[in-house]
Design a protein around this motif. Structure first.
Motif, PDB file in Angstrom:
ATOM      1  N   UNK A  44       2.239  -9.878  -1.753  1.00 13.80           N
ATOM      2  CA  UNK A  44       3.444  -9.058  -1.893  1.00 13.80           C
ATOM      3  C   UNK A  44       4.207  -9.424  -3.165  1.00 13.80           C
ATOM      4  N   UNK A  45       4.286 -10.710  -3.450  1.00 14.58           N
ATOM      5  CA  UNK A  45       5.036 -11.163  -4.623  1.00 14.58           C
ATOM      6  C   UNK A  45       4.300 -10.875  -5.923  1.00 14.58           C
ATOM      7  N   UNK A  46       2.990 -10.616  -5.830  1.00 15.91           N
ATOM      8  CA  UNK A  46       2.198 -10.362  -7.035  1.00 15.91           C
ATOM      9  C   UNK A  46       1.916  -8.887  -7.254  1.00 15.91           C
ATOM     10  N   UNK A  47       2.569  -8.037  -6.484  1.00 13.88           N
ATOM     11  CA  UNK A  47       2.230  -6.615  -6.520  1.00 13.88           C
ATOM     12  C   UNK A  47       2.391  -6.029  -7.921  1.00 13.88           C
ATOM     13  N   UNK A  48       3.520  -6.303  -8.566  1.00 10.79           N
ATOM     14  CA  UNK A  48       3.757  -5.741  -9.895  1.00 10.79           C
ATOM     15  C   UNK A  48       2.771  -6.295 -10.921  1.00 10.79           C
ATOM     16  N   UNK A  49       2.472  -7.595 -10.815  1.00  6.97           N
ATOM     17  CA  UNK A  49       1.536  -8.193 -11.773  1.00  6.97           C
ATOM     18  C   UNK A  49       0.117  -7.688 -11.545  1.00  6.97           C
ATOM     19  N   UNK A  50      -0.242  -7.387 -10.289  1.00  8.01           N
ATOM     20  CA  UNK A  50      -1.571  -6.848 -10.021  1.00  8.01           C
ATOM     21  C   UNK A  50      -1.741  -5.472 -10.641  1.00  8.01           C
ATOM     22  N   UNK A  51      -0.673  -4.685 -10.642  1.00  9.93           N
ATOM     23  CA  UNK A  51      -0.745  -3.333 -11.195  1.00  9.93           C
ATOM     24  C   UNK A  51      -0.625  -3.319 -12.709  1.00  9.93           C
ATOM     25  N   UNK A  52      -0.257  -4.459 -13.297  1.00  3.49           N
ATOM     26  CA  UNK A  52       0.022  -4.485 -14.728  1.00  3.49           C
ATOM     27  C   UNK A  52      -1.232  -4.607 -15.581  1.00  3.49           C
ATOM     28  N   UNK A  53      -2.321  -5.074 -14.996  1.00  8.52           N
ATOM     29  CA  UNK A  53      -3.533  -5.290 -15.806  1.00  8.52           C
ATOM     30  C   UNK A  53      -4.771  -4.965 -14.974  1.00  8.52           C
ATOM     31  N   UNK A  54      -5.864  -4.594 -15.660  1.00  6.90           N
ATOM     32  CA  UNK A  54      -7.115  -4.358 -14.930  1.00  6.90           C
ATOM     33  C   UNK A  54      -7.619  -5.650 -14.295  1.00  6.90           C
ATOM     34  N   UNK A  55      -8.218  -5.537 -13.133  1.00  8.70           N
ATOM     35  CA  UNK A  55      -8.760  -6.690 -12.423  1.00  8.70           C
ATOM     36  C   UNK A  55     -10.274  -6.683 -12.510  1.00  8.70           C
ATOM     37  N   UNK A 194       3.119   4.186  -7.644  1.00  7.89           N
ATOM     38  CA  UNK A 194       4.081   4.440  -8.722  1.00  7.89           C
ATOM     39  C   UNK A 194       3.692   3.681  -9.981  1.00  7.89           C
ATOM     40  N   UNK A 195       3.273   2.444  -9.814  1.00  6.53           N
ATOM     41  CA  UNK A 195       2.900   1.626 -10.992  1.00  6.53           C
ATOM     42  C   UNK A 195       1.647   2.188 -11.667  1.00  6.53           C
ATOM     43  N   UNK A 196       0.765   2.762 -10.858  1.00  8.25           N
ATOM     44  CA  UNK A 196      -0.491   3.280 -11.422  1.00  8.25           C
ATOM     45  C   UNK A 196      -0.366   4.738 -11.837  1.00  8.25           C
ATOM     46  N   UNK A 197       0.801   5.330 -11.633  1.00  9.22           N
ATOM     47  CA  UNK A 197       1.012   6.704 -12.058  1.00  9.22           C
ATOM     48  C   UNK A 197       0.471   7.738 -11.114  1.00  9.22           C
ATOM     49  N   UNK A 198       0.241   7.338  -9.828  1.00 10.44           N
ATOM     50  CA  UNK A 198      -0.280   8.284  -8.857  1.00 10.44           C
ATOM     51  C   UNK A 198       0.842   8.734  -7.945  1.00 10.44           C
ATOM     52  N   UNK A 199       0.739   9.928  -7.393  1.00 13.32           N
ATOM     53  CA  UNK A 199       1.721  10.354  -6.396  1.00 13.32           C
ATOM     54  C   UNK A 199       1.677   9.429  -5.196  1.00 13.32           C
ATOM     55  N   UNK A 200       2.792   9.253  -4.534  1.00 15.40           N
ATOM     56  CA  UNK A 200       2.832   8.384  -3.372  1.00 15.40           C
ATOM     57  C   UNK A 200       1.980   8.957  -2.266  1.00 15.40           C
ATOM     58  N   UNK A 201       1.264   8.058  -1.525  1.00 18.91           N
ATOM     59  CA  UNK A 201       0.450   8.549  -0.413  1.00 18.91           C
ATOM     60  C   UNK A 201       1.314   9.267   0.617  1.00 18.91           C
ATOM     61  N   UNK A 202       0.779  10.352   1.182  1.00 22.63           N
ATOM     62  CA  UNK A 202       1.536  11.109   2.206  1.00 22.63           C
ATOM     63  C   UNK A 202       1.557  10.330   3.500  1.00 22.63           C
TER      64      UNK A 202
END
Length: 202
Positions: A44-55, A194-202
């Motif tokens: 949970x605490x790494x969510x933004x960092x996970x979305x910031x770069x390719x894994x 949101x971080x990946x630029x996709x619409x939010x899941x319904x």
């Protein structure tokens, strides 16, 4: 205690099995639905960092195997850069699988809560049939056969309620916990989308 089980007749056996099953499911689900296991803070605490770069493939695999939340996030991160609809669909698909796993055995627990009173009622009917059979055979002068049938009827009724009430409480409690976890995972999935630029899941 065992004397009461025996006195209740054969209906007490399925009630006993139901009580064991309800207890086992309750303990297993209470352990499996811990917040620390489903929504670990380390992810949970790494969510933004996970979305910031390719894994890398290894990082995605590790994230997928880490927890239910990790599986949902890994599904979205695995298709980073694809069409936003694809990202959303992968997150939704992973979410459905995770929810299905979180709800494992809950239907069985709900069935036990519904069936136990009916088994108790069945025992009551059987006991009353024995009472009337005893009245037919010996009349109302001998109270012992009557007492045996009435005792069986009351014991099974009480046993059915003693199994059903805790099972229903467990079912409602665990269902509420699943709903809470699903809502919190959905919040994280929306943040990732949101971080990946996709619409939010319904």
């Amino acid at each position: 205690m065992w004397e009461l089980v025996v006195a209740g007749g054969w209906v007490m056996l399925p009630l006993l099995l139901c009580s064991i099953g309800a207890l086992a499911i309750g303990l297993e689900r209470a352990w499996a639905l811990r917040v620390s296991l489903v929504l670990p803070a380390r992810i949970d605490q790494r969510l933004d960092s996970l979305a910031a770069r390719p894994l890398s493939a290894g990082e995605l695999k590790s994230l997928h195997e880490d927890s239910p939340l990790g599986r949902i996030l890994a599904a979205g991160l695995a298709v980073r850069g694809d069409d936003p609809r694809v990202i959303r669909e992968r997150i939704e698909e992973a979410g459905r699988e995770v929810v299905h796993e979180l709800e494992r055995y809950l239907n069985t627990l709900g069935t036990i809560a519904a069936v136990a009173p009916l088994l108790g009622l069945l025992g009551t009917v059987i006991g009353m049939i024995k009472v009337f059979a005893a009245i037919t055979a010996a009349g109302v002068g001998d109270a012992q056969p009557l007492a045996g049938g009435i005792s069986e009827a009351l014991l099974t009724t009480a046993a059915g309620l003693c199994v059903a009430i805790p099972a229903l409480v467990l079912y409602r409690t665990l269902r509420g916990r699943v709903d809470d976890l699903v809502m919190r995972m959905e919040t994280r999935a929306i943040r990732l989308a949101d971080r990946l630029g996709a619409p939010a899941p319904a």
